[in-house]
Design a protein around this motif. Structure first.
Motif, PDB file in Angstrom:
ATOM      1  N   ASP A  90       1.076  -1.164   0.143  1.00 60.48           N
ATOM      2  CA  ASP A  90       0.088   0.096  -0.011  1.00 60.48           C
ATOM      3  C   ASP A  90       0.808   1.332  -0.104  1.00 60.48           C
ATOM      4  O   ASP A  90       0.603   2.281  -0.598  1.00 60.48           O
ATOM      5  N   ASN A  91       2.016   1.142   0.719  1.00 62.02           N
ATOM      6  CA  ASN A  91       2.705   2.543   0.785  1.00 62.02           C
ATOM      7  C   ASN A  91       3.674   2.765  -0.520  1.00 62.02           C
ATOM      8  O   ASN A  91       3.826   1.741  -1.180  1.00 62.02           O
ATOM      9  N   ARG A  92       4.309   3.824  -0.605  1.00 60.10           N
ATOM     10  CA  ARG A  92       5.163   4.375  -1.643  1.00 60.10           C
ATOM     11  C   ARG A  92       6.455   3.474  -1.410  1.00 60.10           C
ATOM     12  O   ARG A  92       6.735   3.109  -0.421  1.00 60.10           O
ATOM     13  N   LEU A  93       7.084   2.949  -2.636  1.00 58.68           N
ATOM     14  CA  LEU A  93       8.267   2.400  -2.406  1.00 58.68           C
ATOM     15  C   LEU A  93       9.385   2.833  -1.885  1.00 58.68           C
ATOM     16  O   LEU A  93      10.198   2.243  -1.193  1.00 58.68           O
ATOM     17  N   ASP A  94       9.546   4.259  -2.247  1.00 60.36           N
ATOM     18  CA  ASP A  94      10.597   4.887  -1.615  1.00 60.36           C
ATOM     19  C   ASP A  94      10.521   5.231   0.089  1.00 60.36           C
ATOM     20  O   ASP A  94      11.315   5.692   0.519  1.00 60.36           O
ATOM     21  N   THR A  95       9.314   4.683   0.644  1.00 58.11           N
ATOM     22  CA  THR A  95       9.205   4.543   2.122  1.00 58.11           C
ATOM     23  C   THR A  95       9.384   3.300   2.678  1.00 58.11           C
ATOM     24  O   THR A  95       9.028   2.960   3.933  1.00 58.11           O
TER      25      THR A  95
ATOM     26  N   GLY B 271      24.072  -7.062  -2.711  1.00 58.28           N
ATOM     27  CA  GLY B 271      23.631  -7.116  -3.972  1.00 58.28           C
ATOM     28  C   GLY B 271      21.806  -6.754  -4.058  1.00 58.28           C
ATOM     29  O   GLY B 271      21.363  -5.990  -4.690  1.00 58.28           O
ATOM     30  N   LEU B 272      21.082  -7.485  -3.184  1.00 54.95           N
ATOM     31  CA  LEU B 272      19.787  -7.120  -3.028  1.00 54.95           C
ATOM     32  C   LEU B 272      19.372  -5.621  -2.878  1.00 54.95           C
ATOM     33  O   LEU B 272      18.690  -5.121  -3.479  1.00 54.95           O
ATOM     34  N   GLY B 273      20.210  -4.976  -1.966  1.00 56.35           N
ATOM     35  CA  GLY B 273      19.957  -3.720  -1.649  1.00 56.35           C
ATOM     36  C   GLY B 273      20.242  -2.916  -2.923  1.00 56.35           C
ATOM     37  O   GLY B 273      19.330  -1.804  -3.154  1.00 56.35           O
ATOM     38  N   VAL B 274      21.252  -2.964  -3.516  1.00 54.64           N
ATOM     39  CA  VAL B 274      21.548  -2.312  -4.814  1.00 54.64           C
ATOM     40  C   VAL B 274      20.507  -2.596  -5.738  1.00 54.64           C
ATOM     41  O   VAL B 274      20.242  -1.603  -6.333  1.00 54.64           O
ATOM     42  N   VAL B 275      20.138  -3.573  -6.031  1.00 53.37           N
ATOM     43  CA  VAL B 275      18.897  -3.882  -6.926  1.00 53.37           C
ATOM     44  C   VAL B 275      17.564  -3.193  -6.556  1.00 53.37           C
ATOM     45  O   VAL B 275      17.061  -2.415  -7.357  1.00 53.37           O
ATOM     46  N   LEU B 276      17.184  -3.411  -5.389  1.00 54.08           N
ATOM     47  CA  LEU B 276      16.154  -2.933  -4.822  1.00 54.08           C
ATOM     48  C   LEU B 276      16.093  -1.078  -5.079  1.00 54.08           C
ATOM     49  O   LEU B 276      15.289  -0.333  -5.333  1.00 54.08           O
ATOM     50  N   LYS B 277      17.466  -0.429  -4.523  1.00 56.56           N
ATOM     51  CA  LYS B 277      17.507   0.739  -4.768  1.00 56.56           C
ATOM     52  C   LYS B 277      17.379   1.241  -6.514  1.00 56.56           C
ATOM     53  O   LYS B 277      16.819   2.213  -6.802  1.00 56.56           O
ATOM     54  N   GLU B 278      18.028   0.619  -7.475  1.00 57.06           N
ATOM     55  CA  GLU B 278      18.283   0.950  -8.704  1.00 57.06           C
ATOM     56  C   GLU B 278      16.902   1.004  -9.312  1.00 57.06           C
ATOM     57  O   GLU B 278      16.522   1.654 -10.356  1.00 57.06           O
ATOM     58  N   LYS B 279      16.407  -0.494  -9.238  1.00 60.56           N
ATOM     59  CA  LYS B 279      15.158  -0.826 -10.035  1.00 60.56           C
ATOM     60  C   LYS B 279      13.827  -0.197  -9.188  1.00 60.56           C
ATOM     61  O   LYS B 279      13.045   0.069 -10.057  1.00 60.56           O
ATOM     62  N   PHE B 280      13.746  -0.118  -7.960  1.00 63.91           N
ATOM     63  CA  PHE B 280      12.596   0.047  -7.314  1.00 63.91           C
ATOM     64  C   PHE B 280      12.405   1.396  -6.474  1.00 63.91           C
ATOM     65  O   PHE B 280      11.518   1.704  -5.859  1.00 63.91           O
TER      66      PHE B 280
ATOM     67  N   ILE C 145      14.050   1.698  -3.546  1.00 58.03           N
ATOM     68  CA  ILE C 145      14.018   1.380  -2.298  1.00 58.03           C
ATOM     69  C   ILE C 145      15.466   1.683  -1.580  1.00 58.03           C
ATOM     70  O   ILE C 145      16.091   0.872  -1.965  1.00 58.03           O
ATOM     71  N   SER C 146      15.476   2.544  -0.600  1.00 62.32           N
ATOM     72  CA  SER C 146      16.792   2.796  -0.030  1.00 62.32           C
ATOM     73  C   SER C 146      17.033   2.565   1.321  1.00 62.32           C
ATOM     74  O   SER C 146      18.278   2.519   1.898  1.00 62.32           O
ATOM     75  N   ASN C 147      15.714   2.269   2.041  1.00 62.50           N
ATOM     76  CA  ASN C 147      15.904   1.772   3.357  1.00 62.50           C
ATOM     77  C   ASN C 147      16.207   0.459   3.532  1.00 62.50           C
ATOM     78  O   ASN C 147      15.481  -0.457   3.956  1.00 62.50           O
ATOM     79  N   TYR C 148      17.371   0.052   3.585  1.00 63.92           N
ATOM     80  CA  TYR C 148      18.079  -1.310   3.696  1.00 63.92           C
ATOM     81  C   TYR C 148      18.739  -1.623   4.827  1.00 63.92           C
ATOM     82  O   TYR C 148      19.883  -0.635   4.856  1.00 63.92           O
ATOM     83  N   THR C 149      18.717  -2.611   5.359  1.00 67.07           N
ATOM     84  CA  THR C 149      19.578  -3.061   6.558  1.00 67.07           C
ATOM     85  C   THR C 149      19.945  -4.670   6.104  1.00 67.07           C
ATOM     86  O   THR C 149      18.959  -5.427   5.454  1.00 67.07           O
ATOM     87  N   GLY C 150      21.333  -4.842   5.971  1.00 67.32           N
ATOM     88  CA  GLY C 150      21.833  -6.187   5.830  1.00 67.32           C
ATOM     89  C   GLY C 150      22.447  -6.782   6.647  1.00 67.32           C
ATOM     90  O   GLY C 150      23.049  -5.976   7.756  1.00 67.32           O
ATOM     91  N   ILE C 151      22.348  -8.178   6.882  1.00 70.82           N
ATOM     92  CA  ILE C 151      23.146  -8.670   8.031  1.00 70.82           C
ATOM     93  C   ILE C 151      23.817  -9.930   7.303  1.00 70.82           C
ATOM     94  O   ILE C 151      23.130 -10.800   6.436  1.00 70.82           O
TER      95      ILE C 151
END
Length: 252
Positions: free
Chosen positions: A41-46, A58-67, A69-75
Motif C-alpha cells: 500500500d505504501n510508496r516504494l521510496d518509504t 546486492g539485493l539492496g543495490v537492485v532494490l534501490k536501482e530498480k524500485f 527502495i533505499s531503506n535497507y539493512t543487511g546482516i
C-alpha cells in the motif's frame, strides 16, 4: 547448536560480481518480489527492508536501482562479504554477525519486507531463525524466503544433506546445510506464524552440483508470507500456490 560462521573468501568473491543486477536474480525471486511490491500500500521510496545473509548487499543495490527502495539493512555472517558490503554501500546499514546473535540490533515489527534468499536453509537453526526473522516484519508486511521442497521426507541435518560453498562447481571448501522440506512439513511450520496469506512460486530442477543430497530432483521456490494485522492464527490461511503439479498434489 550454533550457526556456522563461514570464513572463506569465496562468498565475497562471488557476490561482489554476481547477484548485483536484476537480471542476475532467479526467475522465482524476480516474480515473487515484483508481485509483493505491487501489493504494497505504501510508496516504494518509504519501504523498509531487512535482508539476512545479505552477502555483499546486492539485493539492496537492485532494490534501490530498480524500485527506488533505499531503506535497507543487511546482516551477513561472513567477514569479508560484510566488509565489502559496507564499502560499496555506504548509505545502507550493514551488520556483521550471526543473525541470532545480532537480531536485537534491529527492531521487531518494523520492516515492510524481510528477506532470506539462500540463507536460513543454509544454516543449522532453521525454525529458530524463521520465527526470529518473522518477528522483525511489521503487521501487514511480508517475509520473502527461498526454499527447497520435496514430496519425500524433509532433511534438516548437515550429515545427510549439505552443499560446499564453492562457486567454481567443485566439491571442496566449507560445508553448509542443504535444508530440504516436505511441502506439508513446511506448511505446518508456517501455520504456527501469525500469517494472513502467502504466495509461492517455484519450479523443479536438479540439486546444485556442489551439493551432496539423496534427492535427484527438488522444487526451488520463493515464498512471500504476509503478516496479519491482528491475531488471525485460528483463521483459515489464504494461499496462492504456483508450484509444479507433483508438489501441489501432495498438499493435504
Amino acid at each position: 547448536m550454533k550457526n556456522i560462521v563461514y570464513k572463506e573468501d569465496d562468498i565475497k568473491e562471488y557476490f561482489s560480481k554476481d547477484r548485483i543486477k536484476w537480471e542476475q536474480f532467479y526467475e522465482s525471486e524476480k516474480k515473487v518480489i515484483q508481485k509483493t511490491l505491487h501489493g504494497l500500500d505504501n510508496r516504494l521510496d518509504t519501504v523498509s527492508v531487512l535482508d539476512i545473509g545479505c552477502a555483499c548487499g546486492g539485493l539492496g543495490v537492485v532494490l534501490k536501482e530498480k524500485f527506488n527502495i533505499s531503506n535497507y539493512t543487511g546482516i551477513e555472517i561472513n567477514h569479508q562479504a560484510a566488509k565489502y558490503a559496507k564499502q560499496i554501500n555506504p548509505d545502507f546499514q550493514i551488520i556483521e554477525g550471526d543473525f541470532l546473535e545480532v537480531s536485537k540490533k534491529v527492531k521487531d515489527n518494523y520492516y515492510d519486507l524481510a528477506f532470506s534468499l539462500s540463507c536460513i536453509d543454509w544454516q543449522n537453526n532453521f525454525n529458530l531463525m524463521l520465527y526470529e526473522l518473522f518477528a522483525k516484519v511489521k503487521p501487514g508486511g511480508n517475509l520473502l524466503i527461498s526454499l527447497r521442497l520435496t514430496t519425500e521426507k524433509s532433511i534438516n541435518d548437515i550429515n545427510q544433506s549439505y552443499q560446499y560453498i564453492n562457486y567454481d562447481g567443485n566439491k571442496i571448501g566449507e560445508r553448509a546445510p542443504y535444508v530440504i522440506f516436505n511441502i506439508n512439513d513446511l506448511l505446518e511450520n508456517l501455520k504456527k506464524l501469525n500469517i494472513n496469506d502467502l504466495y509461492v512460486y517455484g519450479y523443479n530442477g536438479r540439486p546444485s552440483e556442489t551439493s551432496v543430497t539423496p534427492y535427484k530432483e527438488l522444487c526451488f521456490c520463493v515464498f512471500s508470507i504476509k503478516k496479519s494485522l491482528n491475531d488471525m492464527k485460528n483463521n483459515k490461511l489464504k494461499m496462492e500456490i504456483d508450484l509444479p503439479n507433483n508438489i501441489v498434489n501432495e498438499i493435504k
